[in-house]
Design an enzyme around this catalytic site. Structure first.
Site, PDB file in Angstrom:
ATOM      1  N   GLU A 281       0.746  -1.348  -0.018  1.00  0.00           N
ATOM      2  CA  GLU A 281       0.148   0.195  -0.082  1.00  0.00           C
ATOM      3  C   GLU A 281       0.822   1.184  -0.042  1.00  0.00           C
ATOM      4  OE1 GLU A 281      -3.473   0.009  -0.409  1.00  0.00           O
ATOM      5  OE2 GLU A 281      -2.889  -2.118  -0.619  1.00  0.00           O
ATOM      6  N   TRP A 284       1.647   1.869  -3.290  1.00  0.00           N
ATOM      7  CA  TRP A 284       0.632   2.519  -4.122  1.00  0.00           C
ATOM      8  C   TRP A 284       0.677   3.992  -3.967  1.00  0.00           C
ATOM      9  CZ3 TRP A 284      -2.967   1.429  -7.733  1.00  0.00           C
ATOM     10  CH2 TRP A 284      -3.154  -0.122  -8.034  1.00  0.00           C
ATOM     11  N   TRP A 312     -21.838  11.699 -19.126  1.00  0.00           N
ATOM     12  CA  TRP A 312     -22.164  11.983 -17.620  1.00  0.00           C
ATOM     13  C   TRP A 312     -23.749  12.148 -17.761  1.00  0.00           C
ATOM     14  CZ3 TRP A 312     -18.874   9.952 -14.616  1.00  0.00           C
ATOM     15  CH2 TRP A 312     -17.569   9.763 -15.074  1.00  0.00           C
ATOM     16  N   ASN A 349     -10.580   3.548   3.589  1.00  0.00           N
ATOM     17  CA  ASN A 349     -10.436   3.373   2.046  1.00  0.00           C
ATOM     18  C   ASN A 349     -11.403   2.204   1.386  1.00  0.00           C
ATOM     19  OD1 ASN A 349      -8.584   3.132  -0.498  1.00  0.00           O
ATOM     20  ND2 ASN A 349      -8.456   1.144  -0.110  1.00  0.00           N
ATOM     21  N   TRP A 367     -16.208  12.236 -12.041  1.00  0.00           N
ATOM     22  CA  TRP A 367     -15.418  12.160 -10.797  1.00  0.00           C
ATOM     23  C   TRP A 367     -14.746  13.208 -10.452  1.00  0.00           C
ATOM     24  CZ3 TRP A 367     -10.220  13.164 -11.500  1.00  0.00           C
ATOM     25  CH2 TRP A 367      -9.759  13.290 -13.067  1.00  0.00           C
ATOM     26  N   TRP A 390      -9.678   8.500  -7.679  1.00  0.00           N
ATOM     27  CA  TRP A 390     -10.779   8.668  -8.377  1.00  0.00           C
ATOM     28  C   TRP A 390     -10.550   8.025  -9.737  1.00  0.00           C
ATOM     29  CZ3 TRP A 390     -15.305  10.029  -6.945  1.00  0.00           C
ATOM     30  CH2 TRP A 390     -15.328  10.619  -5.472  1.00  0.00           C
TER      31      TRP A 390
HETATM   32  C1  LIG Z   1     -11.609   7.800  -4.249  1.00  0.00           C
HETATM   33  C2  LIG Z   1     -10.241   7.734  -3.439  1.00  0.00           C
HETATM   34  C3  LIG Z   1      -9.575   8.904  -3.187  1.00  0.00           C
HETATM   35  C4  LIG Z   1      -8.592   8.783  -2.267  1.00  0.00           C
HETATM   36  N1  LIG Z   1      -7.856   9.949  -1.816  1.00  0.00           N
HETATM   37  C5  LIG Z   1      -6.566  10.013  -1.018  1.00  0.00           C
HETATM   38  C6  LIG Z   1      -6.104  10.990  -0.773  1.00  0.00           C
HETATM   39  O1  LIG Z   1      -6.375  12.161  -1.318  1.00  0.00           O
HETATM   40  N2  LIG Z   1      -4.961  11.138   0.099  1.00  0.00           N
HETATM   41  C7  LIG Z   1      -4.473   9.773   0.409  1.00  0.00           C
HETATM   42  O2  LIG Z   1      -3.359   9.685   1.300  1.00  0.00           O
HETATM   43  N3  LIG Z   1      -4.969   8.451   0.123  1.00  0.00           N
HETATM   44  C8  LIG Z   1      -6.171   8.503  -0.745  1.00  0.00           C
HETATM   45  N4  LIG Z   1      -6.672   7.614  -0.985  1.00  0.00           N
HETATM   46  C9  LIG Z   1      -6.008   6.004  -0.741  1.00  0.00           C
HETATM   47  C10 LIG Z   1      -6.364   5.559   0.471  1.00  0.00           C
HETATM   48  O3  LIG Z   1      -7.830   5.473   0.708  1.00  0.00           O
HETATM   49  C11 LIG Z   1      -5.811   6.270   1.681  1.00  0.00           C
HETATM   50  O4  LIG Z   1      -4.577   6.435   1.558  1.00  0.00           O
HETATM   51  C12 LIG Z   1      -6.166   5.213   2.870  1.00  0.00           C
HETATM   52  O5  LIG Z   1      -7.484   5.068   3.120  1.00  0.00           O
HETATM   53  C13 LIG Z   1      -5.354   6.052   4.288  1.00  0.00           C
HETATM   54  O6  LIG Z   1      -5.765   5.292   5.205  1.00  0.00           O
HETATM   55  P1  LIG Z   1      -4.502   4.684   5.981  1.00  0.00           P
HETATM   56  O7  LIG Z   1      -3.381   5.478   6.205  1.00  0.00           O
HETATM   57  O8  LIG Z   1      -4.859   3.967   7.091  1.00  0.00           O
HETATM   58  O9  LIG Z   1      -3.999   3.439   4.941  1.00  0.00           O
HETATM   59  P2  LIG Z   1      -3.248   2.016   5.208  1.00  0.00           P
HETATM   60  O10 LIG Z   1      -4.064   1.021   4.629  1.00  0.00           O
HETATM   61  O11 LIG Z   1      -2.762   1.847   6.519  1.00  0.00           O
HETATM   62  O12 LIG Z   1      -1.983   2.353   4.174  1.00  0.00           O
HETATM   63  C14 LIG Z   1      -0.842   2.995   4.357  1.00  0.00           C
HETATM   64  C15 LIG Z   1      -0.399   4.113   3.609  1.00  0.00           C
HETATM   65  O13 LIG Z   1      -0.442   3.860   2.308  1.00  0.00           O
HETATM   66  C16 LIG Z   1      -0.764   4.626   1.374  1.00  0.00           C
HETATM   67  N5  LIG Z   1      -1.901   4.245   0.621  1.00  0.00           N
HETATM   68  C17 LIG Z   1      -2.809   3.134   1.010  1.00  0.00           C
HETATM   69  N6  LIG Z   1      -3.570   3.002   0.197  1.00  0.00           N
HETATM   70  C18 LIG Z   1      -3.399   3.972  -1.024  1.00  0.00           C
HETATM   71  C19 LIG Z   1      -4.007   3.958  -2.340  1.00  0.00           C
HETATM   72  N7  LIG Z   1      -4.932   3.241  -2.463  1.00  0.00           N
HETATM   73  N8  LIG Z   1      -3.327   4.751  -3.006  1.00  0.00           N
HETATM   74  C20 LIG Z   1      -2.369   5.637  -2.493  1.00  0.00           C
HETATM   75  N9  LIG Z   1      -1.825   5.360  -1.419  1.00  0.00           N
HETATM   76  C21 LIG Z   1      -2.287   4.707  -0.591  1.00  0.00           C
HETATM   77  C22 LIG Z   1      -1.293   5.895   2.241  1.00  0.00           C
HETATM   78  O14 LIG Z   1      -0.195   6.921   2.567  1.00  0.00           O
HETATM   79  C23 LIG Z   1      -1.563   5.247   3.706  1.00  0.00           C
HETATM   80  O15 LIG Z   1      -1.255   6.060   4.747  1.00  0.00           O
HETATM   81  C24 LIG Z   1      -7.849   7.605  -1.829  1.00  0.00           C
HETATM   82  C25 LIG Z   1      -8.427   6.466  -2.074  1.00  0.00           C
HETATM   83  C26 LIG Z   1      -9.870   6.338  -3.044  1.00  0.00           C
HETATM   84  C27 LIG Z   1     -10.352   5.195  -3.409  1.00  0.00           C
END
Ligand SMILES: Cc1cc2nc3c(=O)[nH]c(=O)nc-3n(C[C@H](O)[C@H](O)[C@H](O)COP(=O)(O)OP(=O)(O)OC[C@H]3O[C@@H](n4cnc5c(N)ncnc54)[C@H](O)[C@@H]3O)c2cc1C
Length: 488
Positions: A281, A284, A312, A349, A367, A390
């Site tokens: 993650e 990602w 749309w 997430n 979106w 998005w």
């Molecule tokens: C529509 C949408 C919009 C999002 N917008 C953002 C945003 O503006 N900022 C943001 O940080 N994340 C965003 N995310 C990704 C993700 O949802 C969050 O990073 C995550 O929920 C943060 O929670 P956590 O720190 O507990 O994640 P954990 O699951 O603990 O993951 C650890 C770290 O990995 C990174 N990470 C995890 N999943 C993703 C992912 N899919 N994409 C990119 N990085 C990821 C984050 O930095 C996160 O803190 C988005 C996802 C979706 C579907």
């Protein structure tokens, strides 16, 4: 004669440890003048939203306190970065400006000009990497092109070594004999005047110490279960590090090192399947920056060009967008997510994916509307990750969910919030419904609805799932000419 200082320009790297620009400034041997510049125009069309500003306020306060503990302080200034730095160079007679790199298109353009101007005027301008494990320009596929699919991207990254986190040596930071003038945090006016932030305070601790506490707690307690629990929004199964990572209160190298430390002498890395999935993650996040760097138009435009023609729904009727923003769609899992977002500045997430799919596919609203709302309301709003999330949800980005894969909100709720704890917490007006009706309250018989007291308190669905799904598939067909149907 006093030694000329280095200006240390803090940006999204609001920490003292593992901060290469700070380490270089200290190593220069002269005084260090730490500065933060609030330059909203320099962010292009993406100046910080309301929730991010709340975080920034508290994070800057925490950084200033840490600097003061080391005999230094944070100079605050507002304005165009080049002008502010020019004034500071004059005021302090600094010979150098050091900073850590950012990857947003407008910021890259600004920094490039700024670096050239500083260099031309005889000031040493140096930038470093604090934010990423693998900077976007260092990773390419066999054809020398950027990756657009995560798995090969991450595989390629993992062939390279992750640099060690760089500690800051203990003791006072070298301070100038005279400090330049500074604005106050209050001058930045980052906190809301209408107090919608009351739900943020008990949930978050912005700043480097808060970030490390969060990281330590997650690695010790939740990481080994991450694979099983990360999709369950009622559980504390994820790290909640995202705002800390966005503002650079902790860096990915430090996260990596904390996970590696768990391997101990065994040398088995990653130390558990949970750790492996968690690190992917983090991958990602790296991938999101890779994409934003190489495809800088994607915060506004779909990565896949054909989606520009997507039909749309007519969005002149703003009521559906408003219902979605306020958590009043009639689909409990969607509404729970949108309310969690509003009240805490964060959303799980799994639920982000559900609400995004709902906006784009059930409501067929662009979106970009969802990305803009998230931008304003998320404390972790990040141009790279938000754009990827998005575009992935809409089906128009890299490695995206196919458009025809439409999350059914009721099924998603039943699957990932089985006992309904998440929905009951955020949509309390339906909390008394029995589990079997909780995710689809409109299917409950009248006497059950009356007993639960939801009549007139919770809306019926603003769109019918089956109809909306069919319309989305038809719209997709119009775009593609054919469609392979599958329900998630
Ligand atoms: C529509 C949408 C919009 C999002 N917008 C953002 C945003 O503006 N900022 C943001 O940080 N994340 C965003 N995310 C990704 C993700 O949802 C969050 O990073 C995550 O929920 C943060 O929670 P956590 O720190 O507990 O994640 P954990 O699951 O603990 O993951 C650890 C770290 O990995 C990174 N990470 C995890 N999943 C993703 C992912 N899919 N994409 C990119 N990085 C990821 C984050 O930095 C996160 O803190 C988005 C996802 C979706 C579907």
């Amino acid at each position: 004669m006093s030694v000329s200082p280095v200006i240390l320009w803090f940006r999204n790297d609001l920490r003292l440890q593992d901060n290469p620009a700070l380490n270089a400034a200290v190593a220069s041997g002269g005084p260090v003048v730490p500065v933060y510049i609030l330059d909203e125009a320099g962010e292009g069309t993406w100046p910080a939203g309301g929730a991010s500003k709340w975080w920034l306020h508290h994070s800057l306060a925490a950084l200033d306190a840490s600097l003061r503990d080391r005999g230094s302080r944070l100079i605050l200034a507002r304005g165009e970065s080049g002008e502010v730095l020019g004034d500071l160079i004059t005021a302090t007679r600094a010979h150098a400006v050091y900073w850590n790199r950012r990857y947003e298109p407008a910021v890259i353009a600004r920094d490039k000009t700024l670096k050239a101007d500083l260099t031309a005027s005889g000031v040493e301008a140096k930038s470093y990497n604090s934010a990423l494990l693998f900077e976007p320009h260092t990773i390419a596929n066999k054809q020398g092109k950027p990756f657009q699919v995560f798995t090969p991207y991450w595989r390629q990254c993992l062939t390279q070594a992750v640099a060690a986190a760089a500690p800051l040596k203990p003791g006072p930071l070298p301070a100038p004999t005279h400090w330049p003038e500074s604005a106050t945090l209050a001058d930045f006016a980052l906190l809301p005047t209408i107090r919608w932030d009351s739900g943020f305070h008990g949930v978050w601790t912005p700043g480097e110490a808060g970030a490390h506490k969060q990281l330590k707690g997650f690695v010790a307690e939740a990481m080994s279960h991450y694979e099983d629990r990360r999709n369950l929004p009622a559980q504390p199964g994820t790290s909640r590090l995202s705002p800390h990572l966005h503002f650079g209160e902790v860096g990915p190298r430090q996260v990596w090192a904390a996970v590696r430390a768990l391997s101990g002498d065994s040398g088995v890395f990653p130390p558990s399947r949970g750790a492996q999935v968690f690190l992917s993650e983090i991958g990602w996040r790296e991938f999101a920056h890779h994409l934003l760097f190489h495809f800088p138009h994607t915060p506004e435009q779909p990565l896949r060009d054909d989606f520009k023609r997507f039909p749309w729904a007519d969005d002149h009727d703003a009521s559906k967008l408003t219902a979605w923003q306020r958590g009043q769609t009639g689909y409990p899992i969607v509404d729970a997510g949108m309310r969690e977002l509003w009240q805490t500045g964060w959303m799980h997430n799994r639920v982000r994916m559900i609400v995004a799919s709902f906006l784009v596919k059930h409501l067929r609203l662009p979106w970009q509307h969802g990305a803009a709302w998230f931008w304003d309301t998320l404390v972790d709003a990040d141009l790279a990750s938000n754009t990827l999330g998005w575009q992935w949800s809409a089906g128009c980005g890299a490695d995206a969910a196919p458009y025809f894969r439409i999350f059914a909100p009721v099924t998603q709720g039943e699957r990932f919030d089985v006992e309904g704890a998440y929905v009951r917490r955020w949509v309390p007006e339906i909390a008394r419904l029995p589990d079997n009706y909780l995710h689809a309250p409109w299917t409950a018989p009248d006497n059950v609805r009356a007993y639960a007291g939801i009549e007139g308190r919770y809306p019926d669905p603003i769109v019918d799932h089956v109809t909306a799904r069919q319309e989305a598939l038809t719209a997709f067909k119009a775009l593609r000419g054919h469609v392979e149907e599958r329900d998630a």
